[in-house]
Design a protein around this motif. Structure first.
Motif, PDB file in Angstrom:
ATOM      1  N   GLY A 147     -11.118  27.764  68.900  1.00  0.00           N
ATOM      2  CA  GLY A 147     -11.095  28.133  67.488  1.00  0.00           C
ATOM      3  C   GLY A 147      -9.787  28.737  67.041  1.00  0.00           C
ATOM      4  N   ARG A 148      -8.732  28.552  67.820  1.00  0.00           N
ATOM      5  CA  ARG A 148      -7.419  29.110  67.476  1.00  0.00           C
ATOM      6  C   ARG A 148      -6.628  28.100  66.651  1.00  0.00           C
ATOM      7  NH1 ARG A 148      -5.661  33.315  70.523  1.00  0.00           N
ATOM      8  NH2 ARG A 148      -4.134  33.442  68.847  1.00  0.00           N
ATOM      9  N   PHE A 149      -7.118  27.814  65.469  1.00  0.00           N
ATOM     10  CA  PHE A 149      -6.496  26.791  64.627  1.00  0.00           C
ATOM     11  C   PHE A 149      -5.088  27.179  64.186  1.00  0.00           C
ATOM     12  CE2 PHE A 149     -11.033  25.598  63.081  1.00  0.00           C
ATOM     13  CZ  PHE A 149     -11.270  24.972  64.288  1.00  0.00           C
TER      14      PHE A 149
ATOM     15  N   ASP B 281      -3.275  21.050  75.944  1.00  0.00           N
ATOM     16  CA  ASP B 281      -2.941  22.336  75.318  1.00  0.00           C
ATOM     17  C   ASP B 281      -3.620  22.452  73.958  1.00  0.00           C
ATOM     18  OD1 ASP B 281      -1.282  22.510  77.490  1.00  0.00           O
ATOM     19  OD2 ASP B 281       0.589  22.451  76.352  1.00  0.00           O
ATOM     20  N   THR B 282      -3.470  21.396  73.154  1.00  0.00           N
ATOM     21  CA  THR B 282      -3.998  21.419  71.789  1.00  0.00           C
ATOM     22  C   THR B 282      -5.511  21.472  71.776  1.00  0.00           C
ATOM     23  OG1 THR B 282      -2.159  19.918  71.299  1.00  0.00           O
ATOM     24  CG2 THR B 282      -3.713  20.366  69.521  1.00  0.00           C
ATOM     25  N   PHE B 283      -6.141  20.691  72.631  1.00  0.00           N
ATOM     26  CA  PHE B 283      -7.601  20.665  72.647  1.00  0.00           C
ATOM     27  C   PHE B 283      -8.180  22.005  73.100  1.00  0.00           C
ATOM     28  CE2 PHE B 283      -6.439  16.103  73.292  1.00  0.00           C
ATOM     29  CZ  PHE B 283      -6.850  15.680  72.040  1.00  0.00           C
TER      30      PHE B 283
ATOM     31  N   VAL C  78      -5.685  11.991  65.751  1.00  0.00           N
ATOM     32  CA  VAL C  78      -7.020  11.798  65.162  1.00  0.00           C
ATOM     33  C   VAL C  78      -8.033  12.740  65.809  1.00  0.00           C
ATOM     34  CG1 VAL C  78      -8.928  10.168  64.896  1.00  0.00           C
ATOM     35  CG2 VAL C  78      -6.584   9.423  64.453  1.00  0.00           C
ATOM     36  N   LEU C  79      -8.005  12.837  67.147  1.00  0.00           N
ATOM     37  CA  LEU C  79      -8.954  13.691  67.850  1.00  0.00           C
ATOM     38  C   LEU C  79      -8.724  15.171  67.546  1.00  0.00           C
ATOM     39  CD1 LEU C  79      -9.180  11.955  71.359  1.00  0.00           C
ATOM     40  CD2 LEU C  79     -10.886  11.968  69.531  1.00  0.00           C
ATOM     41  N   VAL C  80      -7.466  15.560  67.378  1.00  0.00           N
ATOM     42  CA  VAL C  80      -7.172  16.956  67.025  1.00  0.00           C
ATOM     43  C   VAL C  80      -7.758  17.284  65.654  1.00  0.00           C
ATOM     44  CG1 VAL C  80      -5.336  18.564  66.400  1.00  0.00           C
ATOM     45  CG2 VAL C  80      -5.123  17.177  68.469  1.00  0.00           C
ATOM     46  N   LEU C  81      -7.526  16.409  64.673  1.00  0.00           N
ATOM     47  CA  LEU C  81      -8.055  16.645  63.322  1.00  0.00           C
ATOM     48  C   LEU C  81      -9.582  16.635  63.324  1.00  0.00           C
ATOM     49  CD1 LEU C  81      -5.584  14.426  61.242  1.00  0.00           C
ATOM     50  CD2 LEU C  81      -5.561  16.916  61.506  1.00  0.00           C
ATOM     51  N   ALA C  82     -10.174  15.665  64.049  1.00  0.00           N
ATOM     52  CA  ALA C  82     -11.636  15.589  64.128  1.00  0.00           C
ATOM     53  C   ALA C  82     -12.207  16.808  64.851  1.00  0.00           C
ATOM     54  CB  ALA C  82     -12.049  14.301  64.838  1.00  0.00           C
ATOM     55  N   GLY C  83     -11.512  17.244  65.907  1.00  0.00           N
ATOM     56  CA  GLY C  83     -11.975  18.402  66.656  1.00  0.00           C
ATOM     57  C   GLY C  83     -11.950  19.672  65.827  1.00  0.00           C
ATOM     58  N   MET C  84     -10.906  19.861  65.027  1.00  0.00           N
ATOM     59  CA  MET C  84     -10.819  21.040  64.165  1.00  0.00           C
ATOM     60  C   MET C  84     -11.932  21.027  63.125  1.00  0.00           C
ATOM     61  SD  MET C  84      -6.671  21.297  63.687  1.00  0.00           S
ATOM     62  CE  MET C  84      -6.752  22.747  62.633  1.00  0.00           C
ATOM     63  N   ARG C  85     -12.208  19.846  62.604  1.00  0.00           N
ATOM     64  CA  ARG C  85     -13.292  19.741  61.622  1.00  0.00           C
ATOM     65  C   ARG C  85     -14.640  20.028  62.278  1.00  0.00           C
ATOM     66  NH1 ARG C  85     -14.254  14.589  57.509  1.00  0.00           N
ATOM     67  NH2 ARG C  85     -16.035  15.509  56.382  1.00  0.00           N
ATOM     68  N   TRP C  86     -14.836  19.535  63.495  1.00  0.00           N
ATOM     69  CA  TRP C  86     -16.097  19.740  64.208  1.00  0.00           C
ATOM     70  C   TRP C  86     -16.294  21.206  64.592  1.00  0.00           C
ATOM     71  CZ3 TRP C  86     -17.201  20.905  69.496  1.00  0.00           C
ATOM     72  CH2 TRP C  86     -18.555  20.751  69.841  1.00  0.00           C
ATOM     73  N   MET C  87     -15.196  21.878  64.957  1.00  0.00           N
ATOM     74  CA  MET C  87     -15.288  23.271  65.389  1.00  0.00           C
ATOM     75  C   MET C  87     -15.402  24.252  64.228  1.00  0.00           C
ATOM     76  SD  MET C  87     -15.479  23.926  68.604  1.00  0.00           S
ATOM     77  CE  MET C  87     -15.056  25.662  68.514  1.00  0.00           C
ATOM     78  N   LYS C  88     -15.096  23.795  63.033  1.00  0.00           N
ATOM     79  CA  LYS C  88     -15.144  24.693  61.882  1.00  0.00           C
ATOM     80  C   LYS C  88     -16.568  25.205  61.682  1.00  0.00           C
ATOM     81  CE  LYS C  88     -13.453  25.077  57.143  1.00  0.00           C
ATOM     82  NZ  LYS C  88     -12.834  24.333  56.012  1.00  0.00           N
ATOM     83  N   GLY C  89     -16.722  26.509  61.694  1.00  0.00           N
ATOM     84  CA  GLY C  89     -18.041  27.104  61.526  1.00  0.00           C
ATOM     85  C   GLY C  89     -18.814  27.272  62.816  1.00  0.00           C
TER      86      GLY C  89
END
Length: 304
Positions: A135-137, A127-129, A44-55
């Motif tokens: 921003g290395r999605f 590692d993932t965070f 959940v945190l990985v998905l939320a983090g990617m969404r938050w970092m987008k842009g």
């Protein structure tokens, strides 16, 4: 619903009563529920983090990554040492190796090494965070997330019921691989100046695949020998090893074989294009010379 909950609770309590009593009260060891919830929270945190970092602008955390990865090298090396002095270099056999459930210092040390191996899997979720914050999605692949989400709750069962013995061969070998893996990550985090010395990245992936094959070969012994070690745990480890082998092999094919094949194809096309240009240049040169010759001849005749 209440009866279902009661049935699950009865099963849970009965299963936990069969666990190793030496681990009672150890962090995260009293129930499989918290480890499973932590893995779900991770996803959940990985998905939320990617969404938050987008842009957003990526964070520059290179110094932190260098320290983290090199610390993990030391930690993984320490785990290898603990597994070795707790058994694998002090009496353990590559064949049948039952679990020592006694409270001897050596047996307790092995159990603690198993617990630390399990707990390290939560540390490795960082590692993932780090990928997300940078921003290395493209590095947050299914293989990466699946590996970090599945291994901790899977390892929990082994630590709870069989903290030692036969299957710790796999955990020791995995710790060896992680020494090399985090060394690579640590060097890579140091920046472009180190990149020329990281040519061995593809061999790291091969090393990981060899690890999984070795684990399966080692585990298959239990089908041919008599051993006081529960096959269910060896089967679970071999199943995970097979799954990860397929995923890592697919990654290797996509990252190295197809990419290098694509580069060769592009190089061939470029070479063919250059050949055509050269040929056209020669042809145009001959045509131009002939044209100039005819022009000069005609001009000479007119001059005369």
């Amino acid at each position: 619903m209440e009866s279902m909950y009661r049935s699950l609770k009865d099963w849970h309590d009965q299963a936990m009563s069969l666990g190793d009593p030496r681990l009672d009260g150890w962090l995260l060891m009293d129930s499989p529920v918290p480890p499973a919830l932590l893995s779900i929270l991770y996803v959940v945190l990985v998905l939320a983090g990617m969404r938050w970092m987008k842009g957003r602008n990526p964070f520059d955390i290179r110094p932190l990554m260098v320290v983290y990865n090199l610390s993990m090298v030391v930690f993984s090396a320490w785990l290898v040492y603990e597994f070795c002095v707790s058994g694998w270099l002090t009496g353990y056999s590559l064949g049948c190796q039952p679990v020592d459930f006694s409270r001897s210092p050596k047996a307790i040390r092995m159990a603690k090494a198993c617990w630390w191996f399990f707990f390290s899997k939560y540390i490795e979720m960082l590692d993932t965070f780090f990928f997300v914050l940078r921003g290395r999605f493209e590095l947050v692949t299914f293989l990466h997330v699946f590996h970090h989400a599945v291994v901790p709750p899977s390892a929990w069962w082994g630590v709870k019921f069989v903290p030692g013995g036969f299957s710790t061969f796999a955990t020791m070998l995995n710790s060896v691989v992680h020494v090399v893996m985090y060394l690579y990550y640590g060097l890579a985090a140091m920046g472009p100046s180190v990149q020329p010395y990281l040519w061995w990245k593809r061999y790291l992936t091969k090393f990981q695949m060899v690890q999984f094959v070795t684990i399966v070969i080692h585990g298959m012994q239990l089908y041919f020998i008599e051993c006081d070690y529960p096959k269910a745990f060896a089967n679970a480890i071999m199943t995970l090893a097979c799954i990860f082998f397929v995923l890592f092999a697919n990654f290797y094919i996509q990252a190295y074989l197809k990419r290098s094949g694509g580069r060769r194809s592009v190089q061939k096309k470029q070479s063919a294009h250059q050949t055509v240009l050269v040929a056209n240049g020669h042809s145009n040169g001959r045509n131009g010379a002939a044209h100039n010759g005819h022009h000069e001849a005609a001009h000479g005749r007119k001059t005369d």
